[in-house]
Scaffold this motif. Structure first.
Motif, PDB file in Angstrom:
ATOM      1  N   VAL B  65      14.535 -16.453   2.303  1.00  0.00           N
ATOM      2  CA  VAL B  65      13.910 -17.393   3.245  1.00  0.00           C
ATOM      3  C   VAL B  65      12.563 -16.873   3.748  1.00  0.00           C
ATOM      4  O   VAL B  65      11.884 -17.553   4.503  1.00  0.00           O
ATOM      5  CB  VAL B  65      14.828 -17.675   4.464  1.00  0.00           C
ATOM      6  N   GLY B  66      12.170 -15.662   3.326  1.00  0.00           N
ATOM      7  CA  GLY B  66      10.992 -15.045   3.940  1.00  0.00           C
ATOM      8  C   GLY B  66       9.785 -14.846   3.034  1.00  0.00           C
ATOM      9  O   GLY B  66       8.772 -14.311   3.475  1.00  0.00           O
ATOM     10  N   ALA B  67       9.863 -15.285   1.784  1.00  0.00           N
ATOM     11  CA  ALA B  67       8.758 -14.979   0.861  1.00  0.00           C
ATOM     12  C   ALA B  67       7.506 -15.796   1.158  1.00  0.00           C
ATOM     13  O   ALA B  67       6.403 -15.377   0.845  1.00  0.00           O
ATOM     14  CB  ALA B  67       9.193 -15.210  -0.586  1.00  0.00           C
ATOM     15  N   SER B  68       7.684 -16.980   1.752  1.00  0.00           N
ATOM     16  CA  SER B  68       6.555 -17.881   2.017  1.00  0.00           C
ATOM     17  C   SER B  68       5.814 -18.180   0.717  1.00  0.00           C
ATOM     18  O   SER B  68       4.604 -17.971   0.602  1.00  0.00           O
ATOM     19  CB  SER B  68       5.606 -17.267   3.060  1.00  0.00           C
ATOM     20  N   LEU B  69       6.562 -18.711  -0.260  1.00  0.00           N
ATOM     21  CA  LEU B  69       5.991 -18.960  -1.587  1.00  0.00           C
ATOM     22  C   LEU B  69       4.768 -19.857  -1.535  1.00  0.00           C
ATOM     23  O   LEU B  69       3.826 -19.686  -2.298  1.00  0.00           O
ATOM     24  CB  LEU B  69       7.053 -19.603  -2.500  1.00  0.00           C
ATOM     25  N   GLY B  70       4.785 -20.829  -0.625  1.00  0.00           N
ATOM     26  CA  GLY B  70       3.668 -21.768  -0.572  1.00  0.00           C
ATOM     27  C   GLY B  70       2.535 -21.322   0.334  1.00  0.00           C
ATOM     28  O   GLY B  70       1.551 -22.050   0.496  1.00  0.00           O
ATOM     29  N   GLY B  71       2.659 -20.140   0.941  1.00  0.00           N
ATOM     30  CA  GLY B  71       1.664 -19.680   1.916  1.00  0.00           C
ATOM     31  C   GLY B  71       0.330 -19.323   1.284  1.00  0.00           C
ATOM     32  O   GLY B  71       0.199 -19.220   0.063  1.00  0.00           O
ATOM     33  N   GLU B  97      14.451 -19.051  -3.877  1.00  0.00           N
ATOM     34  CA  GLU B  97      13.569 -19.142  -2.699  1.00  0.00           C
ATOM     35  C   GLU B  97      13.253 -20.610  -2.434  1.00  0.00           C
ATOM     36  O   GLU B  97      13.927 -21.476  -2.996  1.00  0.00           O
ATOM     37  CB  GLU B  97      12.280 -18.324  -2.924  1.00  0.00           C
ATOM     38  N   HIS B  98      12.267 -20.865  -1.605  1.00  0.00           N
ATOM     39  CA  HIS B  98      11.988 -22.233  -1.170  1.00  0.00           C
ATOM     40  C   HIS B  98      10.563 -22.678  -1.529  1.00  0.00           C
ATOM     41  O   HIS B  98       9.633 -21.866  -1.489  1.00  0.00           O
ATOM     42  CB  HIS B  98      12.167 -22.345   0.344  1.00  0.00           C
ATOM     43  N   ALA B  99      10.423 -23.979  -1.803  1.00  0.00           N
ATOM     44  CA  ALA B  99       9.110 -24.561  -2.108  1.00  0.00           C
ATOM     45  C   ALA B  99       8.410 -24.920  -0.798  1.00  0.00           C
ATOM     46  O   ALA B  99       8.054 -26.088  -0.562  1.00  0.00           O
ATOM     47  CB  ALA B  99       9.293 -25.801  -2.987  1.00  0.00           C
ATOM     48  N   THR B 100       8.235 -23.938   0.050  1.00  0.00           N
ATOM     49  CA  THR B 100       7.693 -24.149   1.398  1.00  0.00           C
ATOM     50  C   THR B 100       6.813 -22.953   1.759  1.00  0.00           C
ATOM     51  O   THR B 100       6.672 -22.022   0.969  1.00  0.00           O
ATOM     52  CB  THR B 100       8.839 -24.226   2.430  1.00  0.00           C
ATOM     53  N   PHE B 101       6.249 -22.977   2.975  1.00  0.00           N
ATOM     54  CA  PHE B 101       5.608 -21.760   3.493  1.00  0.00           C
ATOM     55  C   PHE B 101       6.249 -21.408   4.823  1.00  0.00           C
ATOM     56  O   PHE B 101       6.776 -22.278   5.530  1.00  0.00           O
ATOM     57  CB  PHE B 101       4.090 -21.943   3.620  1.00  0.00           C
ATOM     58  N   SER B 102       6.240 -20.139   5.171  1.00  0.00           N
ATOM     59  CA  SER B 102       6.901 -19.720   6.410  1.00  0.00           C
ATOM     60  C   SER B 102       6.067 -18.714   7.201  1.00  0.00           C
ATOM     61  O   SER B 102       6.547 -18.192   8.218  1.00  0.00           O
ATOM     62  CB  SER B 102       8.284 -19.131   6.104  1.00  0.00           C
ATOM     63  N   ALA B 103       4.863 -18.457   6.750  1.00  0.00           N
ATOM     64  CA  ALA B 103       4.007 -17.521   7.488  1.00  0.00           C
ATOM     65  C   ALA B 103       2.558 -17.951   7.326  1.00  0.00           C
ATOM     66  O   ALA B 103       2.164 -18.514   6.298  1.00  0.00           O
ATOM     67  CB  ALA B 103       4.192 -16.103   6.965  1.00  0.00           C
ATOM     68  N   ARG B 128       1.715 -19.233  -7.345  1.00  0.00           N
ATOM     69  CA  ARG B 128       2.375 -18.263  -6.453  1.00  0.00           C
ATOM     70  C   ARG B 128       3.787 -17.919  -6.957  1.00  0.00           C
ATOM     71  O   ARG B 128       4.207 -16.757  -6.899  1.00  0.00           O
ATOM     72  CB  ARG B 128       2.475 -18.857  -5.041  1.00  0.00           C
ATOM     73  N   ILE B 129       4.504 -18.916  -7.438  1.00  0.00           N
ATOM     74  CA  ILE B 129       5.850 -18.642  -7.974  1.00  0.00           C
ATOM     75  C   ILE B 129       5.743 -17.743  -9.201  1.00  0.00           C
ATOM     76  O   ILE B 129       6.519 -16.789  -9.364  1.00  0.00           O
ATOM     77  CB  ILE B 129       6.584 -19.963  -8.308  1.00  0.00           C
ATOM     78  N   ASP B 130       4.767 -18.040 -10.028  1.00  0.00           N
ATOM     79  CA  ASP B 130       4.553 -17.221 -11.226  1.00  0.00           C
ATOM     80  C   ASP B 130       4.292 -15.762 -10.825  1.00  0.00           C
ATOM     81  O   ASP B 130       4.879 -14.824 -11.380  1.00  0.00           O
ATOM     82  CB  ASP B 130       3.371 -17.797 -12.004  1.00  0.00           C
ATOM     83  N   ALA B 131       3.436 -15.572  -9.816  1.00  0.00           N
ATOM     84  CA  ALA B 131       3.115 -14.214  -9.364  1.00  0.00           C
ATOM     85  C   ALA B 131       4.340 -13.546  -8.737  1.00  0.00           C
ATOM     86  O   ALA B 131       4.593 -12.347  -8.938  1.00  0.00           O
ATOM     87  CB  ALA B 131       1.967 -14.263  -8.353  1.00  0.00           C
TER      88      ALA B 131
END
Lengths: 262, 285
Positions: B65-71, B97-103, B128-131
């Motif tokens: 829940v903490g990766a912030s993939l979309g950040g 993980e989630h298709a969202t941002f959290s930070a 970002r997901i690729d990275a």
């Protein structure tokens, strides 16, 4: 700023109170103001942080009650929002934050009470490390022992307070705790936390013992720690004190002056 | 990206500390567990010991829940390092993980905030997901968000997520409770949503409970994970499994935690639906 950057900045601003729902209108279908529904993006994060603080300061939450604790948590989150991407240890500054607000809440002991919860949490989350077997000390002469540095388990946490809160803190460990009128003494106290296995142990320490542990934790050799104790309490039973520490179950290593480890 | 092991085609439970002992002692066949790795980003102590004990006999899923993939900011180095340590230690069958941002701007919001469904966001999230996958050395699943507001968009959510998955080479974790809530709050058809997602991308399904908003009632649903799974979400699960075939299904519960047996009862209901699909696949073969 690209549209994506603007979206993230505005939604982030809403979550952190620097933007209001109406500010999001440009992001919406037909640029329609989202109204109060948008506050879910603020409230969910605050609720998660409040739950984390309640979990990390369980006895503080019981002693203060839901309304007070929620207000305290919201004020804290506002000033100390999380930075780490995990809430496991969130709330490091809460005891100091409570102290700084003592003029407003009038509970000058409450910061120390939070420090006891924090001490428990630190011990709970600390790294694992094998303890020294009691037999490891066999054959260690008195001379080697007095010049030895004692290595403690990472969970060992000494909390020194300005108030005597041990009884209240212990009682608040009961899930059904209910507050009853009592007088708290403004008197220095110390509580030791450590985790010999899965469960955290806690013990109230008299001042000489606390000074002894603090000295050893600070890296002083056993002899220096004993000298410190005698300067505070000339009649202290030093052999008994040393024996009790050696037997307590929180020593991981003893380094003698020769550099040997046991 | 090397293929990752998969979860068993059974129903699993989100693991709660209240249930550690019961989870360890149950002899239920096929049961697997999912945890938020952020709750295990600690130096030591009992929670890691319990997880290790469970891992010895159960399949495990890490649901971050903490990766912030979309950040917009670089991935948090401490979070990433701890996640990699946990993956290395526990070798979970699945990481998601989630298709969202959290930070943003140095602040962690402790929430899963939605991205706009635009071509810009699509490209950004895919990269970002690729990275992220390259960094942890694993293919991941990405979960659809819960929607509370009708953000202006250039495409529907299923199209957005399917395109993200194809570009990034990740799979999808379809949270049917999120779809149900999004449908109620923003007026999409949950069944059409499910039909728009190809089975081959779906690696896991989540179901959970939701709550009506305390002011707006059923007109505005909140993703509380604090209630039993609703009849609507159960029906959507049946339809999704009928369409996608058997998939691992997770029962999520994060608030108002009931006794372990209550969650196992919901898990048993999901397991029955998975078994029906397995039987259909078997009969068809």
């Amino acid at each position: 700023m690209t549209p994506l950057e603007k979206h993230i900045a505005l939604l982030s601003g809403l979550a952190s109170r620097s933007a209001q729902p109406a500010d999001l209108a440009g992001l919406m279908v037909a640029r329609r103001e989202p109204g109060q529904r948008a506050l879910v993006y603020r409230n969910s994060g605050i609720a998660a942080c409040t739950d984390a603080l309640r979990s990390n300061y369980q006895r503080l939450a019981r002693v203060t009650g839901d309304t007070f604790f929620r207000g305290l948590a919201h004020a804290y989150i506002d000033q100390h929002p999380p930075v780490e991407h995990s809430l496991v240890g969130y709330g490091h500054e809460l005891p100091d934050f409570i102290d700084a607000a003592a003029d407003r809440h009038g509970l000058s002991w409450l910061g120390d009470f939070a420090r006891l919860d924090r001490g428990w949490l630190n011990a709970h989350l600390a790294a694992d490390r094998a303890l020294l077997a009691p037999t490891a000390l066999d054959g260690l002469g008195d001379e080697a022992l007095i010049s030895a540095r004692i290595m403690f388990h990472p969970s060992l946490t000494l909390v020194q307070t300005r108030w005597r809160l041990w009884d209240l803190w212990r009682e608040a460990g009961d899930e059904n705790f209910s507050e009853s009128p009592r007088t708290l003494l403004q008197q220095e106290d110390a509580v030791l936390f450590w985790r010999p296995g899965h469960d955290v142990s806690a013990r109230q320490l008299p001042a000489p013992q606390a000074a002894f542990i603090a000295s050893l934790r600070g890296g002083e050799v056993l002899c220096a720690a004993c000298t410190r104790v005698l300067s505070m309490a000339p009649g202290e039973d030093l052999p008994g004190l040393v024996a009790s520490v050696l037997a307590a179950g929180f020593i991981t290593d003893i380094n003698t002056s020769t550099g040997d480890s046991q | 990206m090397p293929p990752s092991p998969s979860l068993p085609l059974h129903a699993g439970l989100g693991l709660k500390p209240e249930h550690y002992r019961a989870a360890l002692e149950t002899e239920c066949d096929g049961l697997w567990f999912e945890v938020h790795p952020e709750n295990y980003m600690v130096d030591g102590g009992p929670r890691l010991a319990w997880l290790e004990a469970l891992r010895a006999s159960r399949a495990l899923s890490f649901h971050g829940v903490g990766a912030s993939l979309g950040g917009l900011e670089p991935f948090n180095p401490d979070h990433l390092a701890r996640l990699k340590q946990l993956i290395s230690r526990f070798e979970p069958e699945q990481v998601s993980e989630h298709a969202t941002f959290s930070a943003h701007a140095g602040r962690y919001h402790a929430d899963l905030l939605p991205l706009p469904r635009t071509h810009e966001a699509l490209s950004h999230l895919s990269n970002r997901i690729d990275a992220f996958q390259s960094s942890i050395g694993r293919r991941i699943l990405v979960e659809n968000p819960t929607n509370y507001l009708p953000f202006a968009s250039e495409m529907d959510e299923p199209d957005f997520l399917v395109d993200v998955a194809r570009r990034a080479g990740c799979g999808l974790l379809m949270d049917l409770n999120n779809i149900w809530i999004s449908a109620a709050n923003t007026g999409v058809d949950p069944y059409a949503y499910v039909r728009a997602v190809p089975s081959g991308l779906v690696g896991e399904i989540h179901i959970a409970g939701h709550s009506p908003d305390h002011l707006l009632g059923d007109k505005f649903l909140i993703d509380s994970h604090g209630e039993p799974i609703s009849g609507g979400v159960w029906h959507l699960l049946s339809a999704a499994l009928e369409l996608w075939g058997p998939k691992p299904v997770l029962i999520e519960r994060d608030a108002n935690i009931p006794p372990f047996e209550d969650l196992m009862s919901e898990r048993s209901r999901a397991e029955t639906l998975i078994l029906q699909q397995k039987q259909q696949v078997h009969d068809a073969a």
